[in-house]
Design an enzyme around this catalytic site. Structure first.
Site, PDB file in Angstrom:
ATOM      1  CG  ASN A 158       3.370  -2.558 -10.267  1.00 38.82           C
ATOM      2  OD1 ASN A 158       2.418  -3.334 -10.259  1.00 38.82           O
ATOM      3  ND2 ASN A 158       4.636  -2.978 -10.273  1.00 38.82           N
ATOM      4  CE1 TYR A 211      -0.069  -5.850  -0.697  1.00 34.75           C
ATOM      5  CE2 TYR A 211      -2.022  -7.221  -0.500  1.00 34.75           C
ATOM      6  CZ  TYR A 211      -1.113  -6.542  -1.288  1.00 34.75           C
ATOM      7  OH  TYR A 211      -1.236  -6.571  -2.662  1.00 34.75           O
ATOM      8  CE  LYS A 219      -1.042  -2.877  -2.492  1.00 38.32           C
ATOM      9  NZ  LYS A 219      -0.387  -2.181  -3.616  1.00 38.32           N
ATOM     10  CB  THR A 250       3.579 -11.970  -9.435  1.00 40.26           C
ATOM     11  OG1 THR A 250       2.942 -11.820  -8.169  1.00 40.26           O
ATOM     12  CG2 THR A 250       2.713 -11.391 -10.527  1.00 40.26           C
TER      13      THR A 250
HETATM   14  N1  LIG Z   1       0.208 -10.729  -7.225  1.00 38.11           N
HETATM   15  C1  LIG Z   1      -1.026 -10.601  -6.779  1.00 38.11           C
HETATM   16  O1  LIG Z   1      -1.754 -11.597  -6.655  1.00 38.11           O
HETATM   17  C2  LIG Z   1      -1.573  -9.243  -6.446  1.00 38.11           C
HETATM   18  C3  LIG Z   1      -2.911  -9.150  -6.061  1.00 38.11           C
HETATM   19  C4  LIG Z   1      -3.458  -7.889  -5.800  1.00 38.11           C
HETATM   20  C5  LIG Z   1      -2.661  -6.769  -5.915  1.00 38.11           C
HETATM   21  N2  LIG Z   1      -1.352  -6.902  -6.283  1.00 38.11           N
HETATM   22  C6  LIG Z   1      -0.565  -5.675  -6.410  1.00 38.11           C
HETATM   23  O2  LIG Z   1       0.024  -5.628  -7.707  1.00 38.11           O
HETATM   24  C7  LIG Z   1       1.269  -4.917  -7.649  1.00 38.11           C
HETATM   25  C8  LIG Z   1       2.364  -5.736  -8.309  1.00 38.11           C
HETATM   26  O3  LIG Z   1       2.531  -6.932  -7.589  1.00 38.11           O
HETATM   27  P1  LIG Z   1       3.351  -8.174  -8.176  1.00 38.11           P
HETATM   28  O4  LIG Z   1       2.569  -9.370  -7.819  1.00 38.11           O
HETATM   29  O5  LIG Z   1       3.759  -7.922  -9.564  1.00 38.11           O
HETATM   30  O6  LIG Z   1       4.626  -8.132  -7.206  1.00 38.11           O
HETATM   31  P2  LIG Z   1       6.088  -8.770  -7.384  1.00 38.11           P
HETATM   32  O7  LIG Z   1       6.096  -9.809  -8.445  1.00 38.11           O
HETATM   33  O8  LIG Z   1       6.522  -9.128  -6.025  1.00 38.11           O
HETATM   34  O9  LIG Z   1       6.949  -7.532  -7.920  1.00 38.11           O
HETATM   35  C9  LIG Z   1       7.104  -6.409  -7.096  1.00 38.11           C
HETATM   36  C10 LIG Z   1       7.865  -5.327  -7.825  1.00 38.11           C
HETATM   37  O10 LIG Z   1       8.025  -4.245  -6.913  1.00 38.11           O
HETATM   38  C11 LIG Z   1       9.403  -3.938  -6.783  1.00 38.11           C
HETATM   39  N3  LIG Z   1       9.752  -3.569  -5.416  1.00 38.11           N
HETATM   40  C12 LIG Z   1       9.440  -4.225  -4.272  1.00 38.11           C
HETATM   41  N4  LIG Z   1      10.039  -3.638  -3.228  1.00 38.11           N
HETATM   42  C13 LIG Z   1      10.743  -2.577  -3.732  1.00 38.11           C
HETATM   43  C14 LIG Z   1      11.585  -1.604  -3.162  1.00 38.11           C
HETATM   44  N5  LIG Z   1      11.869  -1.589  -1.848  1.00 38.11           N
HETATM   45  N6  LIG Z   1      12.146  -0.671  -3.964  1.00 38.11           N
HETATM   46  C15 LIG Z   1      11.911  -0.695  -5.295  1.00 38.11           C
HETATM   47  N7  LIG Z   1      11.111  -1.591  -5.899  1.00 38.11           N
HETATM   48  C16 LIG Z   1      10.547  -2.536  -5.121  1.00 38.11           C
HETATM   49  C17 LIG Z   1      10.151  -5.225  -7.169  1.00 38.11           C
HETATM   50  O11 LIG Z   1      11.439  -4.880  -7.696  1.00 38.11           O
HETATM   51  P3  LIG Z   1      12.851  -5.186  -6.996  1.00 38.11           P
HETATM   52  O12 LIG Z   1      12.675  -6.382  -6.126  1.00 38.11           O
HETATM   53  O13 LIG Z   1      13.760  -5.393  -8.173  1.00 38.11           O
HETATM   54  O14 LIG Z   1      13.162  -3.933  -6.252  1.00 38.11           O
HETATM   55  C18 LIG Z   1       9.250  -5.772  -8.270  1.00 38.11           C
HETATM   56  O15 LIG Z   1       9.598  -5.215  -9.508  1.00 38.11           O
HETATM   57  C19 LIG Z   1       1.502  -4.614  -6.174  1.00 38.11           C
HETATM   58  O16 LIG Z   1       1.073  -3.300  -5.893  1.00 38.11           O
HETATM   59  C20 LIG Z   1       0.612  -5.609  -5.461  1.00 38.11           C
HETATM   60  O17 LIG Z   1       0.253  -5.164  -4.171  1.00 38.11           O
HETATM   61  C21 LIG Z   1      -0.806  -8.102  -6.547  1.00 38.11           C
END
Ligand SMILES: NC(=O)c1ccc[n+]([C@@H]2O[C@H](COP(=O)([O-])OP(=O)(O)OC[C@H]3O[C@@H](n4cnc5c(N)ncnc54)[C@H](OP(=O)(O)O)[C@@H]3O)[C@@H](O)[C@H]2O)c1
Length: 252
Positions: free
Chosen positions: A87, A154, A158, A191
């Site tokens: 994720n 990005y 993906k 998020t």
């Molecule tokens: N939000 C959206 O609108 C959206 C839309 C489509 C797809 N997505 C996908 O959904 C997934 C979750 O996104 P989200 O919105 O929940 O993101 P988020 O709120 O930014 O959270 C990202 C998570 O990934 C971890 N992470 C990031 N870089 C890291 C690293 N170098 N090492 C270890 N952990 C890391 C962060 O933990 P730490 O910072 O504590 O390391 C955090 O727990 C992603 O794959 C994203 O591409 C999101």
């Protein structure tokens, strides 16, 4: 016993997925650079375990090291199912191509593409030697299928993840294993990733005003709703179609 390894459990979708898995009685191993105390509380209430590994997914050696420990713990007699949910991701760098640096490109591809490839490889290797059915879920984005001004990294990572996942699914099918690999597209959610997106100026990200409107008009989904859909799918994993692209839009 069922175990789920979830990357990015410190916040956002990963934290919500971990919480729902724990509520379903599944032991969770979380990975991120920061901890999540809330998940330990949930695990205690539900009488399951939440174990957190601090790991920077931009660093391949750290992944290797952490997964050696995790795999030794979960691949054993009595384990019925393993889920690997890749994720964690970053949307950065958001900028036009000519402004990208080598460091930013490398870190992006490492976190979003190389890390899920490495974790999938390490986990499936163990799944094969122990014959424990394993489901790999790679979290993708609509950005894989369309070009967005400022999101070249990005979109590329993906799109790579999508092709990789489809190929893993094909191999597992040909090899007649009980393992599956699927994609799950959560669409836009409220998020910190969306905060990052809204904080960029128009020169770097042409659609920034539209994303500000998504927030104002409350069009961003709650991670709890999205995580519940995914976890409901996973607990009934005989129904999961190997290689399928699941989208939240099919459900809510
Ligand atoms: N939000 C959206 O609108 C959206 C839309 C489509 C797809 N997505 C996908 O959904 C997934 C979750 O996104 P989200 O919105 O929940 O993101 P988020 O709120 O930014 O959270 C990202 C998570 O990934 C971890 N992470 C990031 N870089 C890291 C690293 N170098 N090492 C270890 N952990 C890391 C962060 O933990 P730490 O910072 O504590 O390391 C955090 O727990 C992603 O794959 C994203 O591409 C999101």
């Amino acid at each position: 016993m069922r175990y789920a390894i979830v990357t990015g459990t410190s916040k956002g979708l990963g934290a919500a997925i971990a919480r729902h898995l724990l509520e379903q009685g599944i032991h969770v191993i979380g990975i991120a650079r920061n901890r999540n105390k809330e998940l330990i509380k949930v695990a205690t209430e539900r009488n399951v375990s939440y174990q957190h590994f601090i790991c920077d997914l931009a660093n391949g050696d750290q992944i290797d090291h952490v997964f050696a420990t995790i795999n030794d713990q979960i691949f054993k007699t009595g384990t019925q199912r393993v889920y690997l949910i890749n994720n964690a991701a970053t949307v950065n760098p958001i900028d036009t191509v000519a402004n990208h640096t080598m460091e930013a490109i490398q870190a992006h591809m490492q976190i979003n593409l190389v890390a899920p490839m490495l974790t999938t490889s390490l986990v499936l290797k163990k799944a094969k030697s122990y014959a424990i059915p394993t489901v790999v879920v790679n979290i993708t984005s609509g950005a894989a299928n369309r070009s967005t001004y400022g999101w070249s990294a990005y979109g590329a990572s993906k799109a790579g993840l999508d092709r990789y996942t489809n190929t893993v699914a094909l191999e597992e099918q040909e090899l007649n294993t009980n393992n599956k690999a699927i994609l799950f597209d959560p669409s836009i959610m409220d998020t910190s990733m969306q905060q990052d997106i809204r904080s960029v100026d128009k020169e770097a990200f042409a659609d920034v005003e539209q994303f500000k409107r998504y927030k104002e008009e409350k069009q961003l989904r709650d991670t709890t709703v999205v995580a519940e859909v995914l976890v409901n799918l996973l607990v009934d994993d005989d129904q999961i179609e190997n290689g399928k692209y699941y989208s939240i839009k099919q459900y809510v």
